[in-house]
Write a protein that holds these residues in place. Structure first.
Motif, PDB file in Angstrom:
ATOM      1  N   ASP A 122     -24.572  11.955 -41.350  1.00 34.06           N
ATOM      2  CA  ASP A 122     -25.862  11.858 -42.031  1.00 34.06           C
ATOM      3  C   ASP A 122     -26.252  10.386 -42.129  1.00 34.06           C
ATOM      4  O   ASP A 122     -26.024   9.720 -43.143  1.00 34.06           O
TER       5      ASP A 122
ATOM      6  N   TYR B 103     -29.578   7.848 -40.978  1.00 36.43           N
ATOM      7  CA  TYR B 103     -30.932   7.754 -40.428  1.00 36.43           C
ATOM      8  C   TYR B 103     -31.023   6.774 -39.262  1.00 36.43           C
ATOM      9  O   TYR B 103     -31.937   6.851 -38.443  1.00 36.43           O
TER      10      TYR B 103
ATOM     11  N   SER C 283     -31.148  20.388 -44.834  1.00 34.59           N
ATOM     12  CA  SER C 283     -31.102  18.946 -45.034  1.00 34.59           C
ATOM     13  C   SER C 283     -32.027  18.302 -44.014  1.00 34.59           C
ATOM     14  O   SER C 283     -32.515  18.970 -43.097  1.00 34.59           O
TER      15      SER C 283
ATOM     16  N   ALA D 176     -29.216  18.629 -37.899  1.00 34.36           N
ATOM     17  CA  ALA D 176     -29.279  18.092 -39.247  1.00 34.36           C
ATOM     18  C   ALA D 176     -27.890  18.032 -39.845  1.00 34.36           C
ATOM     19  O   ALA D 176     -26.970  18.713 -39.381  1.00 34.36           O
ATOM     20  N   PRO D 177     -27.720  17.230 -40.887  1.00 33.59           N
ATOM     21  CA  PRO D 177     -26.423  17.169 -41.558  1.00 33.59           C
ATOM     22  C   PRO D 177     -26.037  18.458 -42.277  1.00 33.59           C
ATOM     23  O   PRO D 177     -24.964  18.513 -42.887  1.00 33.59           O
ATOM     24  N   ASP D 178     -26.870  19.492 -42.236  1.00 34.99           N
ATOM     25  CA  ASP D 178     -26.450  20.794 -42.743  1.00 34.99           C
ATOM     26  C   ASP D 178     -25.477  21.475 -41.780  1.00 34.99           C
ATOM     27  O   ASP D 178     -25.114  22.630 -41.974  1.00 34.99           O
TER      28      ASP D 178
END
Length: 423
Positions: A104, A106, A370, A388-390
């Motif tokens: 996670d 950016y 997320s 995504a970090p999910d």
């Protein structure tokens, strides 16, 4: 025009009109030349008067181009002409894959889809390749205790560049599953962004704000270094022509570099108020660039990269200091004039499809829990992968086939084969 009349009025008419009670009667006097002049004017006027708004010959009878008997049927045919049906955009992903331990961050770039239809994704210390045509996953490389910070396919779809947190960049042959070389010396910090200009020039951006052009064919691979950012370079994209490079940084700056101007930036653009990570060159207009701002910005901006002018700025309606919304990634539709954006922060973590240039929302796709940090587009331009970090990677048929409307497949959650959690 009538000096004779003027002379007459000044001399003869004055004498005759001195005792005339009507002071204006003298203007009724005339002279021989004036009478001749009036006669000629009358003749000319009468001759021209007969020509104004007149035909030399009688106009022909109008021809009925469309018989009245067929006019109604023609109109009905015109109105009954079939129109292009609106494209159906599936609201659910066609496939969901597990992607455990997706970092996670950016500022990293951990997903890319190659021209030979192989998807590369980095999960902590390992790079995995997924072949959708065979639904097969393979492990390309793992370096214990090192973090993968970026992946990028070369245009040939066979060679892939991998950036590491230890400042190294590796070039791999995915077909032979073999490392070809390691690029050292261009950076002293992690390489979080990569961009190929062609199969020979690889551009790399590091955590210190340096942008380096590497010629992977020669031993001394560093050929140019661009200096303009003061913080992490989190976005790099070459234009379709290969002449201009866009770089976005955590310093809120967007730079446009021209490979014909040595290492001096062409434009330094400061309109974003947060990190610039999302970059997308327009496929149908070579000098049009779309960019997205990070937390606290939430805007999509459009630039003419020849002049440096900001053509438009759209507040996505998600930015707020309180919520910390952000634009994470941007993709153009190669078949329609549309732009896809992915979002994060305290939003629905959605993918939003915009009609260009009106920037009217066409669709919003939800499902991630997320922020949707990464997006990649399939070679045929129809499917979009979002990660995504999910810990999920989702495949959306959002751009679809421009000729054939496909039914929305039922979403299926499948394990991302052979992906073991790395602790």
């Amino acid at each position: 025009m009538d000096f004779d009349y003027a002379h007459y009025m000044l001399n003869e008419a004055k004498k005759k009109g001195e005792d005339d009670k009507d002071p204006g009667s003298c203007f009724g006097m005339s002279s021989p030349s004036r009478e001749a002049y009036r006669g000629q004017l009358a003749e000319i006027f009468n001759m021209n008067r007969t020509r104004i708004l007149s035909f030399k010959n009688k106009p022909p009878t109008p021809v009925e181009l469309i018989p009245q008997s067929h006019s109604k049927s023609t109109c009905s045919l015109h109105h009954s002409k079939p129109t292009k049906p609106p494209r159906r955009i599936p609201q659910k992903p066609e496939k969901i894959l597990d992607a455990p331990d997706l970092v996670d961050d950016y500022h990293l770039n951990l997903l890319d889809w190659g021209s030979t239809n192989v998807l590369a994704i980095a999960l902590e210390s390992t790079v995995y390749l997924w072949d959708p045509s065979h639904d097969a996953t393979s492990e390309l490389v793992t370096i214990e205790d090192e973090l993968v910070t970026s992946v990028s396919w070369a245009p040939d779809g066979r060679h892939i560049a991998i950036g590491w947190n230890n400042s190294q960049v590796q070039i791999w042959d995915s077909t032979a599953n073999r490392k070809l070389r390691t690029l050292r010396g261009g950076h002293i910090s992690g390489v979080g962004s990569l961009a190929w200009n062609n199969n020979q020039i690889l551009t790399t951006g590091d955590m210190d704000g340096n942008v380096v052009n590497n010629d992977v064919r020669i031993r001394d691979h560093v050929v140019e270094t661009y200096r303009g950012h003061t913080q992490e370079v989190c976005g790099l994209k070459w234009s379709p022509s290969g002449q201009q490079l866009a770089s976005g940084g955590n310093d809120n700056l967007l730079h446009i570099w021209d490979n014909r101007r040595s290492t001096q930036w062409l434009h330094r653009l400061e309109e974003h108020t947060s990190a610039v990570r999302a970059l997308a060159w327009c496929p149908f207009q070579g000098n049009l660039l779309a960019t997205g701002g990070g937390e606290g910005d939430g805007c999509i901006k459009f630039w003419n990269t020849h002049t440096g002018a900001c053509l438009n700025s759209i507040d996505t309606g998600l930015n707020s200091i309180d919520t910390g919304s952000q634009v994470c990634a941007l993709l153009w539709n190669n078949n329609e004039r549309e732009l896809l954006s992915s979002h994060g922060g305290f939003t629905q973590n959605q993918l939003t499809l915009w009609k260009y240039p009106s920037m009217v929302k066409t669709a919003e796709l939800t499902g991630h829990t997320s922020r949707v940090l990464f997006m990649a587009q399939s070679p045929d331009g129809c499917t979009v992968a979002s990660a995504a970090p999910d810990e999920t990677l989702r495949l959306w048929n959002i751009f679809g086939d421009p000729k054939v409307a496909k039914p929305a497949p039922k979403a299926v959650r499948e394990p991302f084969a052979h992906l073991n959690r790395i602790r």
